[in-house]
Enzyme design. Sequence first.
Site, mmCIF file in Angstrom:
data_model
loop_
_atom_site.group_PDB
_atom_site.id
_atom_site.type_symbol
_atom_site.label_atom_id
_atom_site.label_comp_id
_atom_site.label_asym_id
_atom_site.label_seq_id
_atom_site.Cartn_x
_atom_site.Cartn_y
_atom_site.Cartn_z
ATOM 1 N N LYS A 48 2.464 -2.997 5.942
ATOM 2 C CA LYS A 48 2.656 -2.838 4.499
ATOM 3 C C LYS A 48 4.094 -2.411 4.181
ATOM 4 C CE LYS A 48 -1.447 -3.972 2.992
ATOM 5 N NZ LYS A 48 -1.634 -5.131 2.108
ATOM 6 N N TYR A 94 -1.398 -1.099 10.408
ATOM 7 C CA TYR A 94 -1.629 -1.565 9.025
ATOM 8 C C TYR A 94 -0.524 -1.030 8.106
ATOM 9 C CZ TYR A 94 -3.732 -1.435 4.323
ATOM 10 O OH TYR A 94 -3.959 -1.550 2.978
ATOM 11 N N SER A 130 0.863 -1.182 0.000
ATOM 12 C CA SER A 130 0.000 0.000 0.000
ATOM 13 C C SER A 130 0.897 1.229 0.000
ATOM 14 C CB SER A 130 -0.855 0.013 1.273
ATOM 15 O OG SER A 130 -1.426 1.285 1.469
HETATM 16 N N1 LIG Z 1 -8.572 -0.386 -1.645
HETATM 17 C C1 LIG Z 1 -7.523 0.387 -1.410
HETATM 18 O O1 LIG Z 1 -7.608 1.628 -1.430
HETATM 19 C C2 LIG Z 1 -6.181 -0.231 -1.133
HETATM 20 C C3 LIG Z 1 -5.069 0.608 -1.097
HETATM 21 C C4 LIG Z 1 -3.819 0.079 -0.855
HETATM 22 C C5 LIG Z 1 -3.686 -1.275 -0.667
HETATM 23 N N2 LIG Z 1 -4.770 -2.079 -0.686
HETATM 24 C C6 LIG Z 1 -4.552 -3.505 -0.484
HETATM 25 O O2 LIG Z 1 -5.146 -4.240 -1.524
HETATM 26 C C7 LIG Z 1 -5.528 -5.528 -1.030
HETATM 27 C C8 LIG Z 1 -6.970 -5.807 -1.385
HETATM 28 O O3 LIG Z 1 -7.788 -4.811 -0.828
HETATM 29 P P1 LIG Z 1 -9.210 -4.444 -1.453
HETATM 30 O O4 LIG Z 1 -9.366 -2.994 -1.344
HETATM 31 O O5 LIG Z 1 -9.382 -5.089 -2.781
HETATM 32 O O6 LIG Z 1 -10.192 -5.154 -0.397
HETATM 33 P P2 LIG Z 1 -11.721 -5.609 -0.522
HETATM 34 O O7 LIG Z 1 -12.368 -5.034 -1.731
HETATM 35 O O8 LIG Z 1 -12.319 -5.317 0.795
HETATM 36 O O9 LIG Z 1 -11.615 -7.195 -0.754
HETATM 37 C C9 LIG Z 1 -11.154 -7.956 0.238
HETATM 38 C C10 LIG Z 1 -11.056 -9.416 -0.241
HETATM 39 O O10 LIG Z 1 -10.251 -10.079 0.717
HETATM 40 C C11 LIG Z 1 -10.908 -11.276 1.165
HETATM 41 N N3 LIG Z 1 -10.315 -11.515 2.480
HETATM 42 C C12 LIG Z 1 -10.352 -10.734 3.568
HETATM 43 N N4 LIG Z 1 -9.629 -11.273 4.569
HETATM 44 C C13 LIG Z 1 -9.094 -12.419 4.079
HETATM 45 C C14 LIG Z 1 -8.248 -13.437 4.621
HETATM 46 N N5 LIG Z 1 -7.803 -13.394 5.887
HETATM 47 N N6 LIG Z 1 -7.888 -14.465 3.833
HETATM 48 C C15 LIG Z 1 -8.323 -14.532 2.556
HETATM 49 N N7 LIG Z 1 -9.135 -13.623 1.995
HETATM 50 C C16 LIG Z 1 -9.516 -12.587 2.751
HETATM 51 C C17 LIG Z 1 -12.388 -10.903 1.053
HETATM 52 O O11 LIG Z 1 -13.240 -12.009 0.924
HETATM 53 P P3 LIG Z 1 -13.873 -12.814 2.193
HETATM 54 O O12 LIG Z 1 -14.571 -11.813 3.037
HETATM 55 O O13 LIG Z 1 -14.792 -13.827 1.557
HETATM 56 O O14 LIG Z 1 -12.690 -13.459 2.868
HETATM 57 C C18 LIG Z 1 -12.370 -10.151 -0.280
HETATM 58 O O15 LIG Z 1 -12.322 -11.057 -1.367
HETATM 59 C C19 LIG Z 1 -5.217 -5.525 0.465
HETATM 60 O O16 LIG Z 1 -3.945 -6.080 0.660
HETATM 61 C C20 LIG Z 1 -5.166 -4.043 0.798
HETATM 62 O O17 LIG Z 1 -4.353 -3.771 1.908
HETATM 63 C C21 LIG Z 1 -6.019 -1.599 -0.914
#
Ligand SMILES: NC(=O)c1ccc[n+]([C@@H]2O[C@H](COP(=O)([O-])OP(=O)(O)OC[C@H]3O[C@@H](n4cnc5c(N)ncnc54)[C@H](OP(=O)(O)O)[C@@H]3O)[C@@H](O)[C@H]2O)c1
Length: 264
Positions: free
Chosen positions: A172, A168, A155
């Site tokens: 990262k 968090y 991130s």
């Molecule tokens: N969105 C942002 O702005 C952003 C920015 C920087 C980095 N990131 C990073 O990008 C990644 C994905 O984030 P996102 O925004 O796409 O999240 P999201 O839309 O909330 O999706 C989360 C996904 O993770 C699964 N999940 C949650 N906990 C889990 C676990 N312990 N084991 C396996 N699956 C799990 C959820 O499904 P279930 O509930 O069915 O498990 C869902 O498929 C993360 O690493 C996050 O830190 C996101």
Amino acid sequence: MIGRGIRHLSNMARLNDKVAIVTASTDGIGFAIAKRLAQEGAKVVVSSRNQKNVDEALSKLAKDGLSDRVVGTVCHVGKAEDRKRIFDEAVKLGGLDILISNAAVNPTIGPILECSEQVWDKIFEINVKAAFLLAKDAVPLFQKRGGGKIIFISSVGGHRPFPLLGPYSVSKTALLGLTKAIAGDVATDNITVNCIAPGVIETKFSNAITTEGPIREESLSLIPMKRFGKPDEVASVAAFLASSDANYITGETILVTGGMHARL
Ligand SMILES: NC(=O)c1ccc[n+]([C@@H]2O[C@H](COP(=O)([O-])OP(=O)(O)OC[C@H]3O[C@@H](n4cnc5c(N)ncnc54)[C@H](OP(=O)(O)O)[C@@H]3O)[C@@H](O)[C@H]2O)c1
């Protein structure tokens, strides 16, 4: 319309014959990555903690014409038996070439020094330790195939800690180091290890930031492009790093932030 779709897929078949695992891939960035890798020809193991979410993701991918390229299984990345299951699924598809370690949790919001030991451990268990263990188990499978690609999803907070998301953000930052540490060890095995650090991407995870209100406006003010990113805009970078187009890149982190200023 259908003809155009097929041309689109065949033009991008950089990942034909490759097998990929994408953790946390039933929604958001992980789902977009799974879809893009499958569109580029890979066979993809889709997973998350919840069978219903896995089934829904598979049916969405089937509607996109990708049913023959995706399989699904439950995998909570913090559980050893679940991690074993995703590797078993990949082996059933022929082996493993690509690991996208995307799962993360953020159970707390507040000043870092108010974070409890229990919450700290949870964040590091999922965001860092599970990523390490997945990479450790992927490498022997890559060696059998003569190479492989690991991509960690970090991130922008890893470069520039978010004020109320300290633990968090630090987890990262750890992924940036993990990327370099593993990359050095496996470089002569034709295995690359890279990292993507997204900025604010429109997903459920970032809802609190991207929905209307002062936090949204403040966040947008930090982004030179004045908009949040889309999951597809992270997926395209993951596909590049997973492809042979990125064969000579390892130990690197690509920021996908719309220009947000970020450096360690
Ligand atoms: N969105 C942002 O702005 C952003 C920015 C920087 C980095 N990131 C990073 O990008 C990644 C994905 O984030 P996102 O925004 O796409 O999240 P999201 O839309 O909330 O999706 C989360 C996904 O993770 C699964 N999940 C949650 N906990 C889990 C676990 N312990 N084991 C396996 N699956 C799990 C959820 O499904 P279930 O509930 O069915 O498990 C869902 O498929 C993360 O690493 C996050 O830190 C996101």
